[in-house]
Scaffold this active site. Structure first.
Site, short mmCIF file in Angstrom:
data_model
loop_
_atom_site.label_atom_id
_atom_site.label_comp_id
_atom_site.label_asym_id
_atom_site.label_seq_id
_atom_site.Cartn_x
_atom_site.Cartn_y
_atom_site.Cartn_z
N GLU A 190 4.88 -5.17 7.01
CA GLU A 190 4.18 -4.09 7.72
C GLU A 190 4.73 -3.87 9.11
OE1 GLU A 190 2.67 -6.48 5.94
OE2 GLU A 190 1.01 -5.65 4.78
N GLY A 212 0.49 -4.99 0.94
CA GLY A 212 -0.75 -5.02 0.16
C GLY A 212 -0.56 -5.67 -1.21
N ALA A 267 0.86 -1.17 0.00
CA ALA A 267 0.00 0.00 0.00
C ALA A 267 0.91 1.23 0.00
CB ALA A 267 -0.89 -0.01 1.24
N GLU A 279 -0.83 -9.27 -0.58
CA GLU A 279 -2.24 -9.53 -0.24
C GLU A 279 -3.11 -9.49 -1.50
OE1 GLU A 279 -1.76 -6.40 2.87
OE2 GLU A 279 -3.06 -7.73 4.01
N1 CO8 Z 1 4.58 3.18 -0.86
C1 CO8 Z 1 4.97 4.34 -1.45
N2 CO8 Z 1 6.08 4.46 -2.20
C2 CO8 Z 1 6.83 3.36 -2.36
C3 CO8 Z 1 6.51 2.13 -1.77
C4 CO8 Z 1 5.32 2.06 -1.00
N3 CO8 Z 1 4.88 0.92 -0.43
N4 CO8 Z 1 7.46 1.22 -2.09
C5 CO8 Z 1 8.36 1.87 -2.88
N5 CO8 Z 1 7.98 3.16 -3.02
C6 CO8 Z 1 8.67 4.21 -3.78
C7 CO8 Z 1 9.89 4.73 -3.03
O1 CO8 Z 1 9.51 5.69 -2.08
C8 CO8 Z 1 10.71 5.29 -4.16
O2 CO8 Z 1 10.16 6.54 -4.51
P1 CO8 Z 1 11.17 7.83 -4.70
O3 CO8 Z 1 12.02 7.43 -5.88
O4 CO8 Z 1 10.21 8.94 -4.98
O5 CO8 Z 1 11.94 7.94 -3.45
C9 CO8 Z 1 10.42 4.34 -5.32
O6 CO8 Z 1 9.20 3.67 -4.99
C10 CO8 Z 1 11.49 3.29 -5.52
O7 CO8 Z 1 11.67 2.63 -4.28
P2 CO8 Z 1 13.12 2.41 -3.60
O8 CO8 Z 1 14.04 3.52 -3.98
O9 CO8 Z 1 12.91 2.15 -2.15
O10 CO8 Z 1 13.58 1.07 -4.39
P3 CO8 Z 1 14.57 -0.05 -3.88
O11 CO8 Z 1 14.81 -0.93 -5.06
O12 CO8 Z 1 15.73 0.53 -3.18
O13 CO8 Z 1 13.74 -0.87 -2.76
C11 CO8 Z 1 11.78 -2.01 -1.88
C12 CO8 Z 1 12.60 -1.60 -3.14
C13 CO8 Z 1 12.56 -3.02 -1.04
C14 CO8 Z 1 10.49 -2.63 -2.39
C15 CO8 Z 1 11.49 -0.74 -1.03
O14 CO8 Z 1 10.95 0.26 -1.88
C16 CO8 Z 1 10.51 -0.97 0.09
O15 CO8 Z 1 10.87 -1.53 1.12
N6 CO8 Z 1 9.25 -0.52 -0.06
C17 CO8 Z 1 8.23 -0.58 0.94
C18 CO8 Z 1 7.72 -2.00 1.13
C19 CO8 Z 1 6.66 -2.05 2.23
O16 CO8 Z 1 6.94 -1.77 3.38
N7 CO8 Z 1 5.43 -2.45 1.88
C20 CO8 Z 1 4.33 -2.54 2.80
C21 CO8 Z 1 3.54 -1.25 2.81
S1 CO8 Z 1 2.25 -1.25 4.04
C22 CO8 Z 1 1.06 -2.20 3.36
O17 CO8 Z 1 1.14 -2.67 2.26
C23 CO8 Z 1 -0.17 -2.40 4.19
C24 CO8 Z 1 -1.23 -3.11 3.37
C25 CO8 Z 1 -2.57 -3.06 4.02
C26 CO8 Z 1 -3.30 -1.79 3.74
C27 CO8 Z 1 -4.74 -1.94 3.86
C28 CO8 Z 1 -5.33 -0.86 4.70
C29 CO8 Z 1 -6.64 -1.23 5.30
#
Ligand code: CO8
Length: 258
Positions: free
Chosen positions: A132, A109, A65, A112
């Site tokens: 998460e 998400g 998400a 999921e």
């Molecule tokens: N949300 C927003 N932006 C994201 C997300 C995300 N989940 N993941 C990546 N991005 C963005 C980064 O911020 C970055 O943007 P910018 O260039 O503007 O800084 C761009 O995508 C590229 O990402 P990275 O530079 O981080 O790329 P890497 O190759 O270094 O890393 C990863 C890739 C490992 C995937 C890393 O981006 C990461 O850890 N992302 C987050 C993963 C995460 O924690 N996901 C869980 C999110 S919470 C969730 O999903 C809850 C679901 C339930 C919700 C339902 C509500 C009721």
């Protein structure tokens, strides 16, 4: 219908939906999930479509998400809007089969969403995770429930408590995905599987989907009864006569969804 966050193509009775927010690794925001719910509803009602493939990019199916969208929200915002509940319910209502084709990250998400589809195939590059816990939250659209049903309590607890990622080999070994394919072959393979399904009777396909999904929601006894009644009911269709007749006549069946 044009979407801002999705690319939708239809060919040979199969719809391909690509999640398309490349700058955010396909992070799921309200707009994308709203459009996905709308697109799935439209495809479910479109006679030209018999099976749906949902995919992302090579680098990410979806990295979760959208953390930017969520970070400042309060309990009142989330609970008041029942965040992502209507979209999740809309996906669950789709009667046609949906295959998730995962390459790269399927996190939070994203994992999921893949699990909400009917089955998952992935590329050797896939990485699944429920990270998460690292953000101070738990999964919110079914991760603790569905991952546990897919891979069992021990591995699900491990994934949710540590936030670690699972690679394609482990995902196949533990039953999260049905097949692993070479990078670059993912979408062609998913489309070929979808085309195979599209050749079947749409009535039987819907019955299979209902019956297998019922196994999540009821006791074994009730589930077996539900399946048996569907089996009996399909003898009212022309497609049952055609399927069994074609076998006996040693020819390919021509199903007409009747
Ligand atoms: N949300 C927003 N932006 C994201 C997300 C995300 N989940 N993941 C990546 N991005 C963005 C980064 O911020 C970055 O943007 P910018 O260039 O503007 O800084 C761009 O995508 C590229 O990402 P990275 O530079 O981080 O790329 P890497 O190759 O270094 O890393 C990863 C890739 C490992 C995937 C890393 O981006 C990461 O850890 N992302 C987050 C993963 C995460 O924690 N996901 C869980 C999110 S919470 C969730 O999903 C809850 C679901 C339930 C919700 C339902 C509500 C009721």
């Amino acid at each position: 219908m044009a979407y801002q966050t999705l690319i939708v193509e239809i060919e040979d009775s199969v719809a391909l939906i690509r999640l398309n927010r490349p700058d955010a690794l396909n992070a799921l925001n309200s707009q994308m999930l709203g459009e996905l719910a709308e697109a799935l509803k439209a495809l479910d009602g479109n006679d030209k479509v018999r099976c749906i493939v949902l995919t992302g990019s090579e680098k990410a199916f979806a990295a979760g998400a959208d953390i930017k969208e969520m970070s400042e929200k309060t309990f009142v915002d989330m609970f008041g809007a029942d965040y992502f509940a209507p979209e999740g319910e809309a996906i669950a209502r789709v009667r046609k089969p949906i295959i998730a084709a995962v390459s790269g990250y399927a996190l939070g998400g994203g994992c999921e969403l893949a699990m909400m589809c009917d089955f998952i195939i992935c590329s050797e590059t896939a990485k699944f995770g429920q990270p998460e816990i690292n953000l101070g939250v738990v999964a919110g659209i079914g991760g603790t429930q569905r991952l546990t049903r897919f891979v069992g309590k021990s591995k699900s607890m491990d994934m949710h408590l540590t936030g670690r990622f699972m690679d394609a080999a482990e995902a196949e070994r533990s039953g999260l995905v049905s097949r692993v394919v070479a990078p670059g072959k993912l979408v062609p393979e998913a489309l070929a599987i979808a085309k195979k399904i599209a050749e079947k009777s749409a009535l039987t396909v819907m019955a299979v989907k209902e019956a297998v999904n019922r196994s999540y929601e009821t006791t074994l006894r009730e589930g077996v009864l539900f399946e048996r009644r569907l089996f009996h009911a399909l003898f009212a269709t022309e497609d049952q006569k055609e399927g069994m007749g074609a076998f006996l006549e040693k020819r390919q069946p021509q199903f007409r969804d009747r």
